[in-house]
Motif scaffolding. Sequence first.
Motif, short mmCIF file in Angstrom:
data_model
loop_
_atom_site.label_atom_id
_atom_site.label_comp_id
_atom_site.label_asym_id
_atom_site.label_seq_id
_atom_site.Cartn_x
_atom_site.Cartn_y
_atom_site.Cartn_z
N ALA A 13 0.83 -1.21 0.00
CA ALA A 13 0.00 0.00 0.00
C ALA A 13 0.86 1.25 0.00
N GLU A 14 2.04 1.18 0.60
CA GLU A 14 2.92 2.35 0.66
C GLU A 14 3.74 2.53 -0.62
N THR A 15 4.03 1.44 -1.32
CA THR A 15 4.80 1.55 -2.56
C THR A 15 3.92 1.60 -3.80
N THR A 46 -12.01 -6.56 -1.57
CA THR A 46 -10.93 -6.19 -2.49
C THR A 46 -10.21 -4.98 -1.92
N LEU A 47 -8.92 -5.15 -1.67
CA LEU A 47 -8.14 -4.08 -1.05
C LEU A 47 -7.36 -3.24 -2.06
N LEU A 48 -7.03 -3.89 -3.22
CA LEU A 48 -6.19 -3.23 -4.22
C LEU A 48 -6.70 -3.49 -5.62
N ALA A 60 -12.05 0.17 0.68
CA ALA A 60 -11.83 -0.81 1.75
C ALA A 60 -10.34 -0.89 2.09
N GLY A 61 -9.49 -0.79 1.07
CA GLY A 61 -8.06 -0.84 1.30
C GLY A 61 -7.56 0.33 2.10
N ARG A 62 -8.09 1.53 1.83
CA ARG A 62 -7.67 2.73 2.56
C ARG A 62 -8.07 2.62 4.03
#
Length: 295
Positions: A13-15, A46-48, A60-62
């Motif tokens: 998530a950071e990259t 689904t996160l990404l 949802a990922g955020r």
Amino acid sequence: MELRHLRYFVTLAETLHFGHAAAKLQIAQPSLSHQIQQLEAELQATLLRRTKRGVELTEAGRIFLDEARDILARSDRAALVARRAGRGDAVKLRVGVGYCMDHMNATRAVGLFDRAHGQVHVELHTLAVAAQIEALKEGRLDIGFVRPPVNDAALMSEVLVREPFVAALPAKHRLAKKKSVALSALGQEPFVLPPRQAVPVYHDLVLRACREAGFIPNAPHEADHVLLMLGMVAAGTGVALVPASARQVAQTGVTYATLRPSHALLETVVTWRRNETSVSVEQFLEIARQLMAGS
């Protein structure tokens, strides 16, 4: 859900790039993709989303990212506490230091104590005097460096050091080359004062000294820490009366001059609970006494 899944997700998530995240985690990219798929399947979310340039977080990922970071931080903290306990240094000593005080000697005391009693974990906090008094009484603090008086019957206290004020002047000030100055000579200068709400004793002593010198200071600026006051002096914002111990601070753009005549002394007091039985507290107090006596 495993912690490694959270670490993989946070790194990705950071990259926002599978290749970069895999390299940072030192795992194969297909393995990272598989771990993220496992996590999404377990969460049923689904996160990404993959894009042409990499990936992007879904809503949802955020949301999950903030929670995952929090869980990992608490996990790291738990591991640190366990490691300290395993080494036998779970004993904690919480020390408070007031605003606009001699932080250098306070931190030196911590350093000396650490070398002599490394099994004790010291926490150093900057707190206003009133907050320190309450924290001591409630057991959230073990030792406090404050300005007197300490009138609470639940606490013990003793004066560690008495020091005069000195004038802190911008390096280009007309009096900067003087080793001593009359406080009355600064009557027309803008002053940087400590705020009364945070440091009432210091604030009132400065005003009293100025009043005895025949003026009320023009004080357009305030700062609740000696380092901030010196920074404002260096910037040419004004002059300040600071404790003599501030001379130890290597602040570019500031010169110091003793005051004539000398004015009220600023006292540093150490305080602790009257019913305190901790050996660590007494050991720290002894080091602080010896250090301050030699300063």
